[in-house]
Scaffold this motif. Structure first.
Motif, mmCIF file in Angstrom:
data_model
loop_
_atom_site.group_PDB
_atom_site.id
_atom_site.type_symbol
_atom_site.label_atom_id
_atom_site.label_comp_id
_atom_site.label_asym_id
_atom_site.label_seq_id
_atom_site.Cartn_x
_atom_site.Cartn_y
_atom_site.Cartn_z
ATOM 1 N N PRO A 218 34.425 -29.796 -6.182
ATOM 2 C CA PRO A 218 33.280 -29.306 -5.426
ATOM 3 C C PRO A 218 31.956 -29.974 -5.794
ATOM 4 O O PRO A 218 30.887 -29.428 -5.515
ATOM 5 N N SER A 219 32.019 -31.148 -6.437
ATOM 6 C CA SER A 219 30.750 -31.758 -6.871
ATOM 7 C C SER A 219 29.853 -32.125 -5.701
ATOM 8 O O SER A 219 28.639 -32.260 -5.860
ATOM 9 N N ALA A 220 30.438 -32.262 -4.482
ATOM 10 C CA ALA A 220 29.631 -32.556 -3.294
ATOM 11 C C ALA A 220 29.207 -31.289 -2.561
ATOM 12 O O ALA A 220 28.513 -31.367 -1.547
ATOM 13 N N ASP A 221 29.603 -30.136 -3.067
ATOM 14 C CA ASP A 221 29.353 -28.859 -2.395
ATOM 15 C C ASP A 221 28.072 -28.234 -2.948
ATOM 16 O O ASP A 221 28.036 -27.798 -4.099
ATOM 17 N N TYR A 222 27.033 -28.168 -2.111
ATOM 18 C CA TYR A 222 25.750 -27.643 -2.599
ATOM 19 C C TYR A 222 25.859 -26.179 -3.015
ATOM 20 O O TYR A 222 25.122 -25.723 -3.900
ATOM 21 N N LYS A 411 18.925 -32.308 4.625
ATOM 22 C CA LYS A 411 19.012 -33.683 4.120
ATOM 23 C C LYS A 411 19.481 -33.688 2.674
ATOM 24 O O LYS A 411 20.278 -34.545 2.253
ATOM 25 N N VAL A 412 19.014 -32.735 1.893
ATOM 26 C CA VAL A 412 19.442 -32.609 0.494
ATOM 27 C C VAL A 412 20.953 -32.423 0.425
ATOM 28 O O VAL A 412 21.640 -33.043 -0.396
ATOM 29 N N LYS A 413 21.497 -31.571 1.293
ATOM 30 C CA LYS A 413 22.946 -31.346 1.308
ATOM 31 C C LYS A 413 23.698 -32.637 1.613
ATOM 32 O O LYS A 413 24.717 -32.944 0.986
ATOM 33 N N ALA A 414 23.204 -33.379 2.598
ATOM 34 C CA ALA A 414 23.868 -34.634 2.973
ATOM 35 C C ALA A 414 23.799 -35.648 1.840
ATOM 36 O O ALA A 414 24.762 -36.381 1.579
ATOM 37 N N GLU A 415 22.667 -35.689 1.162
ATOM 38 C CA GLU A 415 22.503 -36.633 0.055
ATOM 39 C C GLU A 415 23.389 -36.272 -1.126
ATOM 40 O O GLU A 415 23.857 -37.148 -1.857
ATOM 41 N N LEU A 416 23.646 -34.979 -1.327
ATOM 42 C CA LEU A 416 24.544 -34.572 -2.408
ATOM 43 C C LEU A 416 25.952 -35.088 -2.143
ATOM 44 O O LEU A 416 26.614 -35.608 -3.051
ATOM 45 N N THR A 417 26.409 -34.970 -0.911
ATOM 46 C CA THR A 417 27.732 -35.481 -0.566
ATOM 47 C C THR A 417 27.812 -36.979 -0.817
ATOM 48 O O THR A 417 28.791 -37.477 -1.399
ATOM 49 N N LYS A 418 26.783 -37.692 -0.406
ATOM 50 C CA LYS A 418 26.762 -39.148 -0.584
ATOM 51 C C LYS A 418 26.815 -39.517 -2.066
ATOM 52 O O LYS A 418 27.612 -40.367 -2.488
ATOM 53 N N ALA A 419 25.983 -38.874 -2.872
ATOM 54 C CA ALA A 419 25.918 -39.193 -4.301
ATOM 55 C C ALA A 419 27.214 -38.789 -5.016
ATOM 56 O O ALA A 419 27.746 -39.539 -5.840
#
Length: 446
Positions: A218-222, A411-419
């Motif tokens: 879940p590291s991409a899950d805000y 946008k923060v959520k999308a950037e978390l998935t990317k990172a």
């Protein structure tokens, strides 16, 4: 949704054929339902609220969802009209995809709906632009009755001291696991309160015994990051700034790199599938992981897609880091000529026993705790009863709510998935991915 943050309807289609939303369709609206019945006393405030010479009010309302949600909502609005014959509705709805683009277009074009559905991705943004009506005076006068709401659920609609939205329903994070798989292999079930390290060790044990990765990464899950941050004494946001540092995110990414290295999670390609798919294809129901990180009220939709028995507990760590969260809100356009009526409609949909029974748990658990109990008692779907029970049990352990996410949250959520995926695929170290993420976040909220 996103229903990760907003549940969408998945029941059979409604009574009418639906066509994609257009501006013309919004302006014209749908034929309003007007059923003859005595005017209820609760509509007394409606008479001088921008009504026509004949006392009639036509309220425009806009929401997202599927056919099943549309039918439930239309039935509830028809019930309101039955009790308040001078009020009819111009109803418009569409799928979640593109909803907020359309809402922005309508608002910018000077043709916003009187009453609209919104979620925590955008509530602060619309409130900050003075688009939403401050509902505080209605709350204080009792015209908007929130006395049966959990306090943290009510507080999660406040932006800059103003009540910008009223929770249409409550939801919380849920760790859903394949109970059939565990019982078959003589493995213990996860429990609320187990630490993150204990969860990863459990997932490793599951993977070794069943050859199925114990948990989706879940590291991409805000949602998971947010709960974890609150357990560290941090938060996702603090005022108009980020509530965490590069070091915090590095620790988060390192935690899950360790889990991947131990085989507790699937490979990066499968993790990506879990990140990218909708609720019907989550790894816990496709058999690619024993655990998925979702919303507790999504249990019924998950259950429809597997023959296995599912269980659900809180996210790992101290459950007081979770809170009674609005699955979505009802907000009123600040300049609406019918704002008193719009508020009365909100009050009706969250507090009228008949309306709440009609709406059920489509938008999350009823916000009114007394009516939630009644809905729970009459629910027939085992998975729905289970999700209601779990959330009701967790409510005793919930903590205070954080502030509503600030502008740029989507946008923060999308950037978390990317990172996170850069770290998962090894394109960056946890530290490098964390640095990229925080830099992108600062740009997103600037």
């Amino acid at each position: 949704m996103h229903p990760a943050t907003s549940p969408t309807a998945g029941a059979p289609a409604g009574r009418h054929h639906r066509t994609p939303l257009t501006r013309r369709r919004f302006v014209r609206g749908l034929a309003a339902v007007a059923l003859a019945a005595p005017l209820a006393l609760g509509a007394a405030a409606c008479g001088d609220d921008g009504a026509g010479d004949d006392g009639q009010v036509k309220l425009s309302i806009f929401w997202w969802g599927g056919d099943a949600r549309a039918k439930l909502t239309e039935d509830a609005l028809a019930l309101y009209t039955k009790k308040h014959p001078n009020v009819t509705f111009e109803k418009t709805w569409q799928a979640n995809q593109g909803y907020f683009d359309k809402l922005a277009t309508l608002t910018a074009g000077g043709n916003p709906p009187d009453l609209f559905q919104i979620d925590d991705n955008y509530l602060a943004e619309y409130a900050g632009r003075s688009t939403t009506l401050d509902l505080g005076s209605y709350r204080d006068s009792g015209k908007l009755d929130v006395t049966k709401f959990p306090k943290s659920l009510l507080d999660y609609g406040v932006v800059d001291g103003k009540l910008a939205g009223v929770a249409a329903g409550e939801n919380t994070q849920g760790l859903v696991y394949n109970k059939t798989l565990l019982v078959k292999n003589g493995l213990p079930e996860p429990t609320t309160g187990m630490s993150w390290e204990e969860h990863i060790a459990w997932a490793e044990q599951v993977a070794k015994k069943t050859k199925v990765p114990g948990t989706q990464d879940p590291s991409a899950d805000y949602k998971a990051l947010w709960v974890w941050l609150r357990q560290q004494g941090k938060d996702l946001y603090q005022g108009n700034e980020l509530g965490f540092t590069v070091e915090d995110v590095t620790k988060w990414f390192e935690l899950w790199k360790g889990a991947r290295d131990r085989g507790a999670t699937p490979t990066a390609d499968v993790i990506h599938q879990g990140n990218a798919t909708d609720i019907t294809k989550q790894l816990v129901v496709t058999g690619k992981a024993a655990t998925s990180w979702v919303w507790a009220n999504q249990m019924p939709d998950l259950k429809k897609n597997t023959k296995d028995e599912l269980g659900v507990v809180a996210y790992p760590g101290d459950p007081s880091a979770q809170w009674a969260r609005a699955s979505m809100y009802w907000s009123v356009f600040k300049s609406s000529k019918h704002r008193d009526v719009a508020v009365d409609v909100i009050n009706f949909m969250v507090n009228d026993p008949e309306a709440v029974a009609l709406l059920g748990t489509d938008r999350g658990l009823p916000s009114n705790l007394d009516l939630r109990t009644k809905v729970s008692e009459t629910a027939t779907d085992p998975a729905m009863k289970q999700s209601i029970q779990v959330e009701s049990d967790l409510a005793q352990k919930f903590g205070t709510s954080p502030q509503v996410p600030i502008k740029g949250h989507s946008k923060v959520k999308a950037e978390l998935t990317k990172a996170a995926e850069n770290a998962q695929y090894g394109r960056a170290t946890p530290a490098e991915a964390a640095e990229q993420f925080v830099a992108a976040c600062k740009s997103a909220i600037a």
